[in-house]
Design a protein around this motif. Sequence first.
Motif, short mmCIF file in Angstrom:
data_model
loop_
_atom_site.label_atom_id
_atom_site.label_comp_id
_atom_site.label_asym_id
_atom_site.label_seq_id
_atom_site.Cartn_x
_atom_site.Cartn_y
_atom_site.Cartn_z
N GLY A 178 41.24 42.29 51.94
CA GLY A 178 40.55 41.99 50.66
C GLY A 178 39.85 43.41 50.22
N HIS A 226 36.38 43.41 50.51
CA HIS A 226 35.38 43.72 51.16
C HIS A 226 35.98 44.72 52.46
CE1 HIS A 226 31.89 40.65 49.97
NE2 HIS A 226 32.97 41.04 49.20
N GLU A 244 45.96 43.12 57.38
CA GLU A 244 46.12 42.17 56.31
C GLU A 244 47.47 41.30 56.54
OE1 GLU A 244 44.51 40.69 53.88
OE2 GLU A 244 46.33 39.36 53.70
N LYS A 245 47.27 40.05 56.68
CA LYS A 245 48.20 39.02 57.04
C LYS A 245 49.33 38.96 55.93
CE LYS A 245 46.13 34.70 55.52
NZ LYS A 245 45.57 33.46 56.36
N ASN A 250 40.87 36.10 48.08
CA ASN A 250 40.10 35.85 46.99
C ASN A 250 39.95 36.87 46.11
OD1 ASN A 250 39.41 33.09 47.72
ND2 ASN A 250 38.37 34.09 49.59
N THR A 251 40.13 38.23 46.51
CA THR A 251 40.09 39.13 45.53
C THR A 251 40.76 39.33 44.34
OG1 THR A 251 39.53 40.76 47.47
CG2 THR A 251 39.94 41.88 45.51
N ASN A 264 39.65 35.72 42.18
CA ASN A 264 38.36 35.16 41.68
C ASN A 264 38.16 35.66 39.90
OD1 ASN A 264 36.55 37.95 40.93
ND2 ASN A 264 37.57 38.30 42.91
N THR A 265 36.98 35.11 39.51
CA THR A 265 36.82 35.32 38.11
C THR A 265 35.95 36.30 37.63
OG1 THR A 265 35.13 33.51 38.59
CG2 THR A 265 37.35 32.70 37.71
N ILE A 287 32.91 37.73 37.96
CA ILE A 287 31.71 37.82 37.64
C ILE A 287 30.68 38.64 38.35
CG2 ILE A 287 29.64 36.45 36.68
CD1 ILE A 287 31.51 34.37 35.98
N VAL A 301 46.39 38.70 62.40
CA VAL A 301 45.78 38.80 63.68
C VAL A 301 45.88 37.47 64.12
CG1 VAL A 301 43.54 39.10 65.00
CG2 VAL A 301 44.26 40.74 63.11
N ALA A 325 37.62 36.54 54.58
CA ALA A 325 36.89 35.67 53.56
C ALA A 325 37.94 34.31 53.58
CB ALA A 325 36.75 35.89 52.23
N THR A 365 31.08 31.35 47.12
CA THR A 365 31.69 31.56 45.70
C THR A 365 31.24 32.76 45.15
OG1 THR A 365 29.77 30.37 44.67
CG2 THR A 365 31.63 29.08 45.39
N GLY A 366 30.56 33.65 45.84
CA GLY A 366 30.00 34.76 45.05
C GLY A 366 30.20 36.16 45.52
N GLY A 367 31.18 36.46 46.34
CA GLY A 367 31.33 37.60 46.93
C GLY A 367 31.86 38.89 46.27
N PHE A 368 32.65 38.46 45.09
CA PHE A 368 33.35 39.39 44.49
C PHE A 368 32.26 40.69 44.01
CE2 PHE A 368 35.04 41.42 40.28
CZ PHE A 368 35.99 42.27 41.03
N LYS A 369 31.29 40.25 43.48
CA LYS A 369 29.85 41.07 42.86
C LYS A 369 29.49 41.94 44.10
CE LYS A 369 27.61 37.30 41.74
NZ LYS A 369 28.17 36.30 42.62
P1 FAD Z 1 39.64 38.25 50.26
O1 FAD Z 1 40.25 38.88 49.35
O2 FAD Z 1 39.97 36.58 50.49
O3 FAD Z 1 40.20 38.87 51.60
C1 FAD Z 1 40.32 38.27 52.93
C2 FAD Z 1 41.58 38.59 53.57
O4 FAD Z 1 41.67 38.36 54.77
C3 FAD Z 1 42.71 37.88 52.88
O5 FAD Z 1 43.40 38.94 51.73
C4 FAD Z 1 43.47 37.31 53.72
O6 FAD Z 1 44.83 37.32 53.42
C5 FAD Z 1 43.00 38.11 55.15
N1 FAD Z 1 42.94 37.24 56.36
C6 FAD Z 1 42.64 35.98 56.66
N2 FAD Z 1 43.03 35.56 58.00
C7 FAD Z 1 43.69 36.78 58.60
C8 FAD Z 1 44.20 37.09 59.65
N3 FAD Z 1 44.18 36.39 60.72
N4 FAD Z 1 44.86 38.29 60.02
C9 FAD Z 1 44.72 39.19 58.88
N5 FAD Z 1 44.37 39.01 57.56
C10 FAD Z 1 43.65 37.78 57.61
N6 FAD Z 1 32.32 35.92 43.29
C11 FAD Z 1 31.93 36.57 42.43
O7 FAD Z 1 31.10 37.40 42.72
N7 FAD Z 1 32.06 36.31 41.04
C12 FAD Z 1 33.05 35.67 40.62
O8 FAD Z 1 33.21 35.36 39.53
C13 FAD Z 1 33.78 34.64 41.66
N8 FAD Z 1 34.70 33.88 41.21
C14 FAD Z 1 35.51 33.22 42.01
C15 FAD Z 1 36.51 32.33 41.55
C16 FAD Z 1 37.39 31.77 42.52
C17 FAD Z 1 38.50 30.85 42.16
C18 FAD Z 1 37.49 32.13 43.93
C19 FAD Z 1 38.31 31.70 44.94
C20 FAD Z 1 36.22 33.02 44.46
C21 FAD Z 1 35.31 33.63 43.45
N9 FAD Z 1 34.37 34.51 44.04
C22 FAD Z 1 33.55 35.25 42.84
C23 FAD Z 1 34.27 34.73 45.23
C24 FAD Z 1 34.79 36.09 45.81
O9 FAD Z 1 36.08 36.05 45.26
C25 FAD Z 1 34.90 36.17 47.25
O10 FAD Z 1 33.55 35.81 47.86
C26 FAD Z 1 35.05 37.71 47.76
O11 FAD Z 1 36.41 37.95 46.92
C27 FAD Z 1 35.51 37.68 49.30
O12 FAD Z 1 35.87 38.90 49.83
P2 FAD Z 1 37.14 39.66 50.02
O13 FAD Z 1 37.29 40.06 48.79
O14 FAD Z 1 37.16 40.40 51.13
O15 FAD Z 1 38.06 38.14 50.42
#
Ligand code: FAD
Length: 416
Positions: A41, A43, A64-65, A72-73, A76-77, A79, A208, A238, A366-370
Amino acid sequence: MQHYSFVSLLQHALTGHRFWGPAWRKAEPRQHYEVVIIGGGGHGLATAYYLAKEHGIRNVAVLEKGPIGLGNTGRNTTIIRSNYLWDESARIYEHSLRLWERLSIELNFNVMLSQRGVLNLAHSQADIREGQRRVNANRLNGIDAEWLDAEGVRDFCPILNISPQARYPVLGATLQRRGGVARHDAVAWGYARAADARGVDIIENCEVTAIRTAAGVVTGVETTRGPITAEKVAISAAGHNSVVAAMAGVRLPLQSHPLQALVSEPVKPVLDCVVMSGAVHVYVSQSDKGELVMGAGIDAYNSYAQRGSFHVIESQMAALLELFPIFSRLRMLRSWAGIVDVAPDASPIIGKLPVGGLYLNGGWGTGGFKATPGAGWVFAHTIAYDTPHHLAAPFSLERFTSGALIDEHAAAAVSH
Ligand code: FAD
Ligand code: PYC
């Protein structure tokens, strides 16, 4: 790093983009890496990019699976703001916002940051007290924050219903003008391209399935594409962080919940800021395509099902119309969910885990995009030096035994 000139853009347009090279390689897994990051994602990709760029650690794989950015990337919405209450949170989210402000240039990729202002509405005396306290705390931390009374809210967002006859009248709002939105998948693609250009292997469709340890130290991972050994393993998965950490015998204080969002049909520009209401419970912004992007609080139950549901659509529409009667004839296009993992104090966990060479960046709820650029920055430092970055140190797993919790339920603005 690739640079696209106007001439090359024109050439690609005239040839139907047939010779436009992939933005990142389809890397095959190697047998060994210095660092393996679990989760592609925003992060995980940002962490890989900063490991390579800031710390010269290029022998890195992001596993990445599925395809990158579809967790969530991509759900998300979008913000972005930094108006959190406690000093520790204000510092890390503000650090992230500053990185956002130069991210398109840093990555040579337009992440479409739009600092259009974020309103958090107050509907009760308790909301007013909490909002004003937060504005004062933010200012003490050098974060732009303003308090608006009801008229000020109407001037900033004229289509908002501020009638005293409303069931929950708008009494005021906090405003962060530097807050706004960005294009979510561009963030994943931009970091992926920039990390790949620095030698990072981005390995998609590689789940993984186990973490290998020996004598309390991590030795590698098992994946659906074979075993990989590594000196360091960093979890950034996430929604599934507790599942992945359990593979190394580590139990995390995280709960996974669906978080739902929905969009309307596209309409002409009508809403030029972000509006959030924790009391009525809806938040809304308008995308560049014209859709209204809205969301709910977390589903009350634990689940890994990434699905929308009718009761959430119904309650979100009721809340939306209470604040914006103007939208009463708008049609909804689609709804969906992502899986977020939430810590008891609604703050993330970033740092070392009790297995040598194993690290976690999770619990952003709910807040990790920012936080994407800021989290990637501090996590890369933590991995590179095997010591928490000073902005990450307060967010260690140990806070759940020391009691030094960082309660951000109110500033999270999305109910948990
Ligand atoms: P992800 O994009 O979820 O990355 C994690 C990755 O890990 C995934 O791609 C998944 O496939 C992978 N994974 C999981 N298990 C394994 C495994 N065993 N092996 C390999 N890969 C694996 N935050 C804000 O700040 N502002 C917002 O407006 C906001 N709105 C939101 C609205 C919604 C509907 C949702 C669901 C979330 C929202 N968030 C928001 C929260 C934000 O999206 C997350 O906190 C943030 O994106 C998490 O980090 P990430 O992007 O790396 O996660
Ligand atoms: O953290 O600002 C936020 C947010 C808005 C919607 C979901 N999370």
